[in-house]
Write a protein that holds these residues in place. Structure first.
Motif, PDB file in Angstrom:
ATOM      1  N   GLY A   1       0.738  -1.416  -0.198  1.00 54.23           N
ATOM      2  CA  GLY A   1      -0.031   0.120  -0.154  1.00 54.23           C
ATOM      3  C   GLY A   1       0.896   1.255  -0.083  1.00 54.23           C
ATOM      4  O   GLY A   1       1.986   1.254   0.432  1.00 54.23           O
ATOM      5  N   THR A   2       0.485   2.324  -0.623  1.00 54.69           N
ATOM      6  CA  THR A   2       0.901   3.695  -0.664  1.00 54.69           C
ATOM      7  C   THR A   2       1.131   4.227   0.742  1.00 54.69           C
ATOM      8  O   THR A   2       2.196   4.979   0.860  1.00 54.69           O
ATOM      9  CB  THR A   2       0.614   4.636  -1.258  1.00 54.69           C
ATOM     10  N   GLU A   3       0.428   3.931   1.779  1.00 52.82           N
ATOM     11  CA  GLU A   3       0.717   4.521   3.170  1.00 52.82           C
ATOM     12  C   GLU A   3       1.905   4.133   3.650  1.00 52.82           C
ATOM     13  O   GLU A   3       2.633   4.673   4.424  1.00 52.82           O
ATOM     14  CB  GLU A   3      -0.666   4.271   3.713  1.00 52.82           C
ATOM     15  N   VAL A   4       2.411   2.756   3.258  1.00 56.26           N
ATOM     16  CA  VAL A   4       3.586   2.361   3.641  1.00 56.26           C
ATOM     17  C   VAL A   4       4.748   3.349   3.672  1.00 56.26           C
ATOM     18  O   VAL A   4       5.645   3.323   4.350  1.00 56.26           O
ATOM     19  CB  VAL A   4       3.883   0.907   3.304  1.00 56.26           C
ATOM     20  N   VAL A   5       4.821   3.935   2.360  1.00 54.78           N
ATOM     21  CA  VAL A   5       5.928   4.953   1.963  1.00 54.78           C
ATOM     22  C   VAL A   5       5.961   6.029   2.952  1.00 54.78           C
ATOM     23  O   VAL A   5       7.187   6.317   3.330  1.00 54.78           O
ATOM     24  CB  VAL A   5       5.665   5.372   0.730  1.00 54.78           C
ATOM     25  N   GLY A   6       4.775   6.373   3.404  1.00 56.73           N
ATOM     26  CA  GLY A   6       4.953   7.477   4.313  1.00 56.73           C
ATOM     27  C   GLY A   6       5.472   7.212   5.572  1.00 56.73           C
ATOM     28  O   GLY A   6       5.955   8.176   6.370  1.00 56.73           O
ATOM     29  N   ILE A   7       5.091   6.029   6.026  1.00 60.86           N
ATOM     30  CA  ILE A   7       5.744   5.486   7.544  1.00 60.86           C
ATOM     31  C   ILE A   7       7.168   5.334   7.308  1.00 60.86           C
ATOM     32  O   ILE A   7       7.992   5.714   8.102  1.00 60.86           O
ATOM     33  CB  ILE A   7       4.906   4.204   7.713  1.00 60.86           C
ATOM     34  N   ILE A   8       7.815   4.617   6.309  1.00 63.48           N
ATOM     35  CA  ILE A   8       9.063   4.443   5.935  1.00 63.48           C
ATOM     36  C   ILE A   8       9.769   5.941   5.831  1.00 63.48           C
ATOM     37  O   ILE A   8      11.007   5.926   5.973  1.00 63.48           O
ATOM     38  CB  ILE A   8       9.319   3.500   4.840  1.00 63.48           C
ATOM     39  N   ALA A   9       9.178   7.004   5.441  1.00 59.04           N
ATOM     40  CA  ALA A   9       9.841   8.052   5.112  1.00 59.04           C
ATOM     41  C   ALA A   9      10.261   8.838   6.392  1.00 59.04           C
ATOM     42  O   ALA A   9      11.411   9.298   6.161  1.00 59.04           O
ATOM     43  CB  ALA A   9       8.657   9.184   4.715  1.00 59.04           C
ATOM     44  N   GLY A  10       9.830   8.382   7.601  1.00 59.18           N
ATOM     45  CA  GLY A  10      10.499   8.849   8.576  1.00 59.18           C
ATOM     46  C   GLY A  10      11.872   8.147   9.241  1.00 59.18           C
ATOM     47  O   GLY A  10      12.619   8.766  10.037  1.00 59.18           O
ATOM     48  N   GLU A  11      12.195   7.247   8.418  1.00 60.48           N
ATOM     49  CA  GLU A  11      13.461   6.720   8.781  1.00 60.48           C
ATOM     50  C   GLU A  11      14.352   6.426   7.385  1.00 60.48           C
ATOM     51  O   GLU A  11      15.553   5.946   7.504  1.00 60.48           O
ATOM     52  CB  GLU A  11      13.278   5.242   9.046  1.00 60.48           C
ATOM     53  N   ALA A  12      14.034   7.304   6.197  1.00 59.93           N
ATOM     54  CA  ALA A  12      14.748   7.290   5.118  1.00 59.93           C
ATOM     55  C   ALA A  12      15.990   8.179   5.335  1.00 59.93           C
ATOM     56  O   ALA A  12      15.839   9.140   5.994  1.00 59.93           O
ATOM     57  CB  ALA A  12      13.760   7.876   3.940  1.00 59.93           C
ATOM     58  N   ALA A  13      17.068   7.805   4.615  1.00 61.73           N
ATOM     59  CA  ALA A  13      18.150   8.533   4.839  1.00 61.73           C
ATOM     60  C   ALA A  13      18.062  10.036   4.145  1.00 61.73           C
ATOM     61  O   ALA A  13      18.614  11.138   4.628  1.00 61.73           O
ATOM     62  CB  ALA A  13      19.524   7.967   4.091  1.00 61.73           C
ATOM     63  N   ASP A  14      17.411  10.028   3.048  1.00 66.37           N
ATOM     64  CA  ASP A  14      17.380  11.321   2.095  1.00 66.37           C
ATOM     65  C   ASP A  14      15.779  11.310   1.590  1.00 66.37           C
ATOM     66  O   ASP A  14      15.542  11.250   0.733  1.00 66.37           O
ATOM     67  CB  ASP A  14      18.174  11.294   1.167  1.00 66.37           C
TER      68      ASP A  14
ATOM     69  N   ASN B   1       4.238  -9.288   7.099  1.00 66.86           N
ATOM     70  CA  ASN B   1       5.553  -8.833   7.938  1.00 66.86           C
ATOM     71  C   ASN B   1       5.382  -7.093   7.837  1.00 66.86           C
ATOM     72  O   ASN B   1       6.020  -6.549   8.654  1.00 66.86           O
ATOM     73  CB  ASN B   1       6.762  -9.234   6.988  1.00 66.86           C
ATOM     74  N   SER B   2       4.993  -6.894   6.319  1.00 63.24           N
ATOM     75  CA  SER B   2       4.643  -5.409   6.235  1.00 63.24           C
ATOM     76  C   SER B   2       3.940  -4.771   7.210  1.00 63.24           C
ATOM     77  O   SER B   2       4.135  -3.760   7.945  1.00 63.24           O
ATOM     78  CB  SER B   2       4.219  -5.198   4.828  1.00 63.24           C
ATOM     79  N   CYS B   3       2.724  -5.467   7.582  1.00 61.78           N
ATOM     80  CA  CYS B   3       1.772  -4.925   8.335  1.00 61.78           C
ATOM     81  C   CYS B   3       2.573  -4.817   9.879  1.00 61.78           C
ATOM     82  O   CYS B   3       2.021  -3.970  10.703  1.00 61.78           O
ATOM     83  CB  CYS B   3       0.385  -5.911   8.354  1.00 61.78           C
ATOM     84  N   ILE B   4       3.264  -5.869  10.537  1.00 60.76           N
ATOM     85  CA  ILE B   4       3.619  -5.972  11.550  1.00 60.76           C
ATOM     86  C   ILE B   4       4.636  -4.795  11.841  1.00 60.76           C
ATOM     87  O   ILE B   4       4.610  -3.999  12.843  1.00 60.76           O
ATOM     88  CB  ILE B   4       4.426  -7.243  11.910  1.00 60.76           C
ATOM     89  N   TYR B   5       5.454  -4.326  10.702  1.00 61.54           N
ATOM     90  CA  TYR B   5       6.290  -3.358  10.709  1.00 61.54           C
ATOM     91  C   TYR B   5       5.703  -1.844  10.757  1.00 61.54           C
ATOM     92  O   TYR B   5       5.986  -1.086  11.559  1.00 61.54           O
ATOM     93  CB  TYR B   5       7.013  -3.260   9.484  1.00 61.54           C
ATOM     94  N   ILE B   6       4.459  -1.924  10.126  1.00 65.39           N
ATOM     95  CA  ILE B   6       3.722  -0.583  10.403  1.00 65.39           C
ATOM     96  C   ILE B   6       3.034  -0.406  11.600  1.00 65.39           C
ATOM     97  O   ILE B   6       3.173   0.446  12.109  1.00 65.39           O
ATOM     98  CB  ILE B   6       2.447  -0.695   8.975  1.00 65.39           C
ATOM     99  N   ALA B   7       2.675  -1.676  12.086  1.00 66.15           N
ATOM    100  CA  ALA B   7       1.977  -1.331  13.568  1.00 66.15           C
ATOM    101  C   ALA B   7       3.096  -1.107  14.401  1.00 66.15           C
ATOM    102  O   ALA B   7       2.883  -0.129  15.371  1.00 66.15           O
ATOM    103  CB  ALA B   7       1.293  -2.731  13.843  1.00 66.15           C
ATOM    104  N   THR B   8       4.153  -1.644  14.313  1.00 62.73           N
ATOM    105  CA  THR B   8       5.346  -1.520  15.223  1.00 62.73           C
ATOM    106  C   THR B   8       5.812  -0.068  15.373  1.00 62.73           C
ATOM    107  O   THR B   8       6.033   0.948  16.268  1.00 62.73           O
ATOM    108  CB  THR B   8       6.459  -2.315  15.076  1.00 62.73           C
ATOM    109  N   ARG B   9       6.048   0.331  14.046  1.00 66.46           N
ATOM    110  CA  ARG B   9       6.569   1.929  13.865  1.00 66.46           C
ATOM    111  C   ARG B   9       5.493   3.012  14.272  1.00 66.46           C
ATOM    112  O   ARG B   9       5.740   3.977  14.641  1.00 66.46           O
ATOM    113  CB  ARG B   9       7.152   1.980  12.436  1.00 66.46           C
ATOM    114  N   THR B  10       4.176   2.608  13.772  1.00 66.79           N
ATOM    115  CA  THR B  10       3.072   3.445  14.171  1.00 66.79           C
ATOM    116  C   THR B  10       2.878   3.847  15.693  1.00 66.79           C
ATOM    117  O   THR B  10       3.046   4.849  16.326  1.00 66.79           O
ATOM    118  CB  THR B  10       1.645   3.031  13.625  1.00 66.79           C
ATOM    119  N   LEU B  11       3.048   2.520  16.418  1.00 67.71           N
ATOM    120  CA  LEU B  11       2.873   2.789  17.977  1.00 67.71           C
ATOM    121  C   LEU B  11       4.303   3.362  18.529  1.00 67.71           C
ATOM    122  O   LEU B  11       3.940   4.137  19.439  1.00 67.71           O
ATOM    123  CB  LEU B  11       2.960   1.260  18.564  1.00 67.71           C
ATOM    124  N   TRP B  12       5.131   3.035  17.961  1.00 64.42           N
ATOM    125  CA  TRP B  12       6.471   3.645  18.421  1.00 64.42           C
ATOM    126  C   TRP B  12       6.313   5.342  18.161  1.00 64.42           C
ATOM    127  O   TRP B  12       6.666   6.121  19.308  1.00 64.42           O
ATOM    128  CB  TRP B  12       7.768   3.214  17.675  1.00 64.42           C
TER     129      TRP B  12
END
Length: 311
Positions: A1-14, A94-105
């Protein structure tokens, strides 16, 4: 899903460079692997195919992808396709667990969840958030195997509608961001990523998702009779979502942010090895010009707002 990109953006190098590139790739992948495949399957498999109509928990129907190969006489290919689908399902989990984990954090970092979920390991893994996410996922999975699945159905409905509410937040945040961006004197041409269909895209998103959320319970009224169980199952998430939003709104006495006062500048970046926000790779302290959040519907600000609405 495209929303995953938004969550990963918080940890992207650039993120200014990588997020626009990623979101464009996701669009074409969805068009190719989902929309195109569904279109082709719809041309090949009849809507009344027995393998689809008779599917149940006791008689599992075939995968439409596997059925296409079977109809073409390539039965071994159908088995391979089933293996690919299984791998894909595991990847999605695996992706959903990542999203849930990072969102809660992230919620914990903003004071919207218990502080214990801020803690990370030396390698930056939020183990407490990960542990809770895995525990809830496991418990829900076990509920699907117990009894008549009433509770499981309610949770499934809650999760589904909450996803729609998140996208309502994303679309609404996108509109607000662009409004604040222009109101504060910036030029839209300077954005690293611009939504092609703005403002039609997010506006249509708001309307369509609202119709879906409130229209999903139509079977409870169909046939001239009212089905209370179906009604509750379809709409149980709406009062829960509203209650959580009002609890935070009035409990924390939050105020509406005016467009001219909205913070659309990236002032700091979080260091995963510590528990504090600090100036970092994309901050104004390390560049000669300010770095702006992207205006994609999947920006970190949009996703965060959507999460706040549904938590």
């Amino acid at each position: 899903g495209t929303e995953v990109v938004g969550i990963i953006a918080g940890e992207a190098a650039d993120p200014v460079r990588t997020v626009p590139k990623a979101i464009r790739q996701v669009f074409w992948r969805i068009l190719l692997f989902y929309v195109s495949c569904i279109f082709i399957i719809g041309l090949i498999i009849p809507y009344n195919d027995p393998s689809l109509v008779n599917a149940s928990t006791d008689n599992i129907g075939q995968s439409p992808f596997a059925m296409v190969f079977s109809k073409a006489g390539l039965k071994p290919a159908a088995d391979v396709m089933n293996a690919i689908i299984l791998t894909t399902v595991l990847s999605a989990g695996n992706s959903c667990i990542y999203i849930a984990t990072r969102t809660l954090w992230n919620l914990a970092m903003h004071g919207q969840a218990p502080a214990v979920f801020r803690k990370v390991t030396k390698s930056g893994i939020p183990m407490y958030s990960l542990g809770l996410s895995l525990s809830i996922a496991t418990a829900i999975f076990l509920l699907s195997l117990i009894g008549n699945q009433v509770v499981y159905t309610w949770i499934l409905s809650l999760a589904g509608v909450t996803g729609f509410v998140s996208w309502l937040g994303i679309a609404f945040s996108h509109i607000r961001f662009r409004g604040a961006y222009v109101r504060q004197g910036f030029d839209v041409k300077d954005l690293p990523y611009k939504s092609v269909l703005y403002p039609f895209g997010p506006s249509l998103c708001l309307v369509v998702i609202t119709v879906i959320v409130f229209g999903q319970g139509w079977p409870s009224f169909a046939g001239g009779s009212f089905h209370a169980k179906t009604f509750v199952t379809s709409y149980v998430s709406i009062p829960v979502t509203v209650a959580l939003y009002l609890f935070w709104k009035f409990g924390k006495k939050t105020k509406w942010v005016r467009l001219e006062d909205a913070d659309i500048m990236r002032d700091s970046i979080f260091d995963p090895t510590s528990d504090v926000y600090a100036p970092g790779r994309n901050s104004r302290e390390t560049r000669s010009h300010p770095v702006l959040l992207t205006s994609s519907q999947d920006s970190m600000a949009s996703v965060a707002t959507g999460v706040k609405l549904c938590t």
